[in-house]
Motif scaffolding. Structure first.
Motif, mmCIF file in Angstrom:
data_model
loop_
_atom_site.group_PDB
_atom_site.id
_atom_site.type_symbol
_atom_site.label_atom_id
_atom_site.label_comp_id
_atom_site.label_asym_id
_atom_site.label_seq_id
_atom_site.Cartn_x
_atom_site.Cartn_y
_atom_site.Cartn_z
ATOM 1 N N ARG A 1 4.797 -23.800 -17.019
ATOM 2 C CA ARG A 1 5.287 -24.121 -15.690
ATOM 3 C C ARG A 1 5.791 -22.842 -15.041
ATOM 4 N N ASN A 2 4.912 -22.097 -14.406
ATOM 5 C CA ASN A 2 5.372 -20.877 -13.745
ATOM 6 C C ASN A 2 4.591 -20.538 -12.489
ATOM 7 N N ALA A 3 3.891 -21.493 -11.921
ATOM 8 C CA ALA A 3 3.155 -21.253 -10.681
ATOM 9 C C ALA A 3 4.008 -21.648 -9.476
ATOM 10 N N GLN A 4 3.796 -20.942 -8.372
ATOM 11 C CA GLN A 4 4.447 -21.298 -7.114
ATOM 12 C C GLN A 4 3.383 -21.758 -6.133
ATOM 13 N N VAL A 5 3.624 -22.897 -5.510
ATOM 14 C CA VAL A 5 2.672 -23.491 -4.569
ATOM 15 C C VAL A 5 3.381 -23.756 -3.252
ATOM 16 N N SER A 6 2.692 -23.488 -2.148
ATOM 17 C CA SER A 6 3.223 -23.770 -0.810
ATOM 18 C C SER A 6 2.348 -24.807 -0.120
ATOM 19 N N ILE A 7 3.000 -25.770 0.526
ATOM 20 C CA ILE A 7 2.294 -26.734 1.378
ATOM 21 C C ILE A 7 2.665 -26.430 2.817
ATOM 22 N N ILE B 1 3.719 -26.214 -12.109
ATOM 23 C CA ILE B 1 4.423 -25.626 -10.971
ATOM 24 C C ILE B 1 5.916 -25.444 -11.266
ATOM 25 N N THR B 2 6.399 -24.239 -10.977
ATOM 26 C CA THR B 2 7.828 -23.935 -11.071
ATOM 27 C C THR B 2 8.531 -24.152 -9.740
ATOM 28 N N ARG B 3 7.907 -23.642 -8.664
ATOM 29 C CA ARG B 3 8.496 -23.740 -7.333
ATOM 30 C C ARG B 3 7.482 -24.368 -6.384
ATOM 31 N N LEU B 4 7.965 -25.315 -5.596
ATOM 32 C CA LEU B 4 7.144 -25.973 -4.581
ATOM 33 C C LEU B 4 7.800 -25.740 -3.234
ATOM 34 N N ASN B 5 7.150 -24.960 -2.381
ATOM 35 C CA ASN B 5 7.689 -24.635 -1.061
ATOM 36 C C ASN B 5 7.032 -25.514 -0.004
ATOM 37 N N LEU B 6 7.850 -26.101 0.847
ATOM 38 C CA LEU B 6 7.361 -26.975 1.914
ATOM 39 C C LEU B 6 7.640 -26.312 3.262
ATOM 40 N N ASN C 1 11.572 -24.477 7.884
ATOM 41 C CA ASN C 1 11.231 -25.040 9.187
ATOM 42 C C ASN C 1 11.243 -23.942 10.246
ATOM 43 N N GLY C 2 10.158 -23.875 11.030
ATOM 44 C CA GLY C 2 10.110 -22.934 12.142
ATOM 45 C C GLY C 2 9.321 -21.675 11.846
ATOM 46 N N ASN C 3 8.761 -21.088 12.902
ATOM 47 C CA ASN C 3 7.878 -19.932 12.772
ATOM 48 C C ASN C 3 8.480 -18.788 11.975
ATOM 49 N N SER C 4 9.750 -18.512 12.175
ATOM 50 C CA SER C 4 10.363 -17.351 11.525
ATOM 51 C C SER C 4 10.467 -17.511 10.015
ATOM 52 N N PHE C 5 10.319 -18.757 9.525
ATOM 53 C CA PHE C 5 10.441 -18.997 8.085
ATOM 54 C C PHE C 5 9.094 -19.144 7.391
ATOM 55 N N LEU C 6 7.992 -19.065 8.153
ATOM 56 C CA LEU C 6 6.677 -19.158 7.517
ATOM 57 C C LEU C 6 6.465 -18.057 6.482
ATOM 58 N N PRO C 7 6.794 -16.786 6.768
ATOM 59 C CA PRO C 7 6.599 -15.741 5.747
ATOM 60 C C PRO C 7 7.331 -16.049 4.440
ATOM 61 N N ALA C 8 8.575 -16.495 4.540
ATOM 62 C CA ALA C 8 9.344 -16.792 3.326
ATOM 63 C C ALA C 8 8.737 -17.951 2.548
ATOM 64 N N SER C 9 8.140 -18.898 3.258
ATOM 65 C CA SER C 9 7.608 -20.088 2.598
ATOM 66 C C SER C 9 6.353 -19.810 1.783
ATOM 67 N N ILE C 10 5.609 -18.754 2.114
ATOM 68 C CA ILE C 10 4.364 -18.479 1.384
ATOM 69 C C ILE C 10 4.420 -17.208 0.549
ATOM 70 N N ARG C 11 5.464 -16.391 0.733
ATOM 71 C CA ARG C 11 5.569 -15.146 -0.032
ATOM 72 C C ARG C 11 5.651 -15.478 -1.525
ATOM 73 N N PHE C 12 4.853 -14.796 -2.321
ATOM 74 C CA PHE C 12 4.807 -14.934 -3.786
ATOM 75 C C PHE C 12 4.107 -16.200 -4.270
ATOM 76 N N SER C 13 3.624 -17.055 -3.379
ATOM 77 C CA SER C 13 2.924 -18.256 -3.834
ATOM 78 C C SER C 13 1.539 -17.896 -4.357
ATOM 79 N N HIS C 14 1.155 -18.563 -5.432
ATOM 80 C CA HIS C 14 -0.176 -18.346 -5.996
ATOM 81 C C HIS C 14 -1.227 -19.185 -5.262
ATOM 82 N N LEU C 15 -0.821 -20.344 -4.790
ATOM 83 C CA LEU C 15 -1.719 -21.252 -4.087
ATOM 84 C C LEU C 15 -1.027 -21.741 -2.817
#
Length: 346
Positions: free
Chosen positions: A25-31, A52-57, A84-98
């Motif tokens: 369990r060490n993958a990070q996924v963003s939806i 999955i370790t971290r699930l970013n929404l 939530n919001g445009n300014s947080f999109l980079p943080a939500s996908i940074r380091f995600s594998h999928l």
């Protein structure tokens, strides 16, 4: 291939570039689009995923914060973080594998695919631009319609942003083979888990091409009359759901289920397995630049795209011949739209 700096920083990849098999369990996924019905249902399914370790929404709609808060009350599975919001999109996908994009304006009666492309293209562009800036090595899987044009659009944009890797971008068409299995299982009175049916072509009423002649296990047989009926059902399934929902929304539960199955397969590939998923990808084997079908994937991305080795009936060949013409038009439309919006933005 993943960059050395990325691998070193995350410390999650083995020396081969695959995720460490010993750490289950060490993958990070963003939806991206997690506030809508598909996204929220997908999130609860992925909350149960053993890889999955971290699930970013992420979503532009602040409803995503409530979705994340509720999922965080489930005392198992990956850590869930909402953005939530445009300014947080980079943080939500940074380091995600999928990264899985389900953002969309749903198809409704009377909507043309040109209209859907115009409405759904801007969020795709925003994601591609952000990926290029903060996480160009991730796998990108998109279910946003019209897939036949959206994937060429996203590919063109990523190429413009110097972040394109044809082996790591997928249009999720897994729903088509799921539907084919479901319909065939009813006709044959068998468990759909035992069936595999390739669905090739594209992802629209005119381009979906189920190959019931290639059903496996091979001792199951679909006669020509059944094949004609089942093909029509698969092609019209999406619009049938819209009609049943009185035009308010398109398929959500079946989409979430099929995307979850797709994602689970991709995560297995990241751990070193070779898997087959139904997806719309860069593919020159049928006289088009993009094509959907069974796609073999490994830890670095696509290993083998759908090829032309299927033995098809004359009926299937006829359907596919018509589909290829439409796919080429859809691809050209997506690539041209990418040029237009890129010029507008720059």
């Amino acid at each position: 291939m993943l960059s050395r700096g990325y691998i070193a920083f995350r410390g999650l990849l083995s020396r081969t570039g695959c995720l460490n098999i010993e750490q289950k369990r060490n993958a990070q996924v963003s939806i991206v689009g997690a506030a809508n019905e598909i996204g929220s249902n997908l999130a609860i399914l992925l909350k149960q995923n053993k890889y999955i370790t971290r699930l970013n929404l992420y979503d532009d709609d602040e409803k995503v914060l409530r979705v994340g808060a509720e999922l965080s009350e489930i005392p198992k599975g990956p850590v869930v973080t909402s953005y939530n919001g445009n300014s947080f999109l980079p943080a939500s996908i940074r380091f995600s594998h999928l990264i899985i994009m389900v953002s969309r304006v749903p198809r409704r009666p009377g909507y043309t695919r040109d209209q859907m492309l115009e409405v759904n293209a801007p969020p795709v562009q925003k994601l591609c631009r952000t990926m290029a800036d903060v996480n160009p090595d991730a796998f990108l899987a998109i279910s946003t319609n019209p897939i036949n044009s959206i994937i060429p659009l996203a590919s063109s944009l990523l190429f413009r942003y110097s972040a394109y890797d044809a082996a790591k971008i997928f249009g999720i068409t897994h729903i088509d083979t799921c539907r084919a299995r479901a319909y065939a299982s009813k006709a044959l009175n068998v468990n759909p888990r035992h069936l595999h049916i390739p669905v090739i072509g594209g992802h629209s009423d005119k381009t979906i091409t189920p190959l019931f002649s290639n059903i496996t296990p091979s001792h199951y047989k679909v006669d020509p009359c059944q094949a004609d009926t089942l093909t029509r059902l698969v092609k019209k399934a999406g619009m049938e759901v819209i009609n049943n929902k009185l035009g308010i929304d398109s398929a959500t539960l079946a989409m979430a289920w099929s995307i979850n199955e797709f994602a689970d397969n991709i995560l297995q590939a990241m751990y070193g397995d070779y898997v087959v998923v139904n997806s719309y990808t860069s593919n020159p084997h049928y006289g088009t630049r993009f094509f959907s079908g069974p796609t073999r994937v490994g830890c670095y991305g696509i290993v083998e795209t759908c090829n032309s080795n299927f033995n098809m009936t004359e009926y299937e060949k006829h359907i596919l011949g018509n589909a290829i013409t439409d796919i080429n038009k859809d691809v050209a439309r997506g690539e041209e739209y990418a040029r237009v919006i890129a010029e507008v933005k720059h």
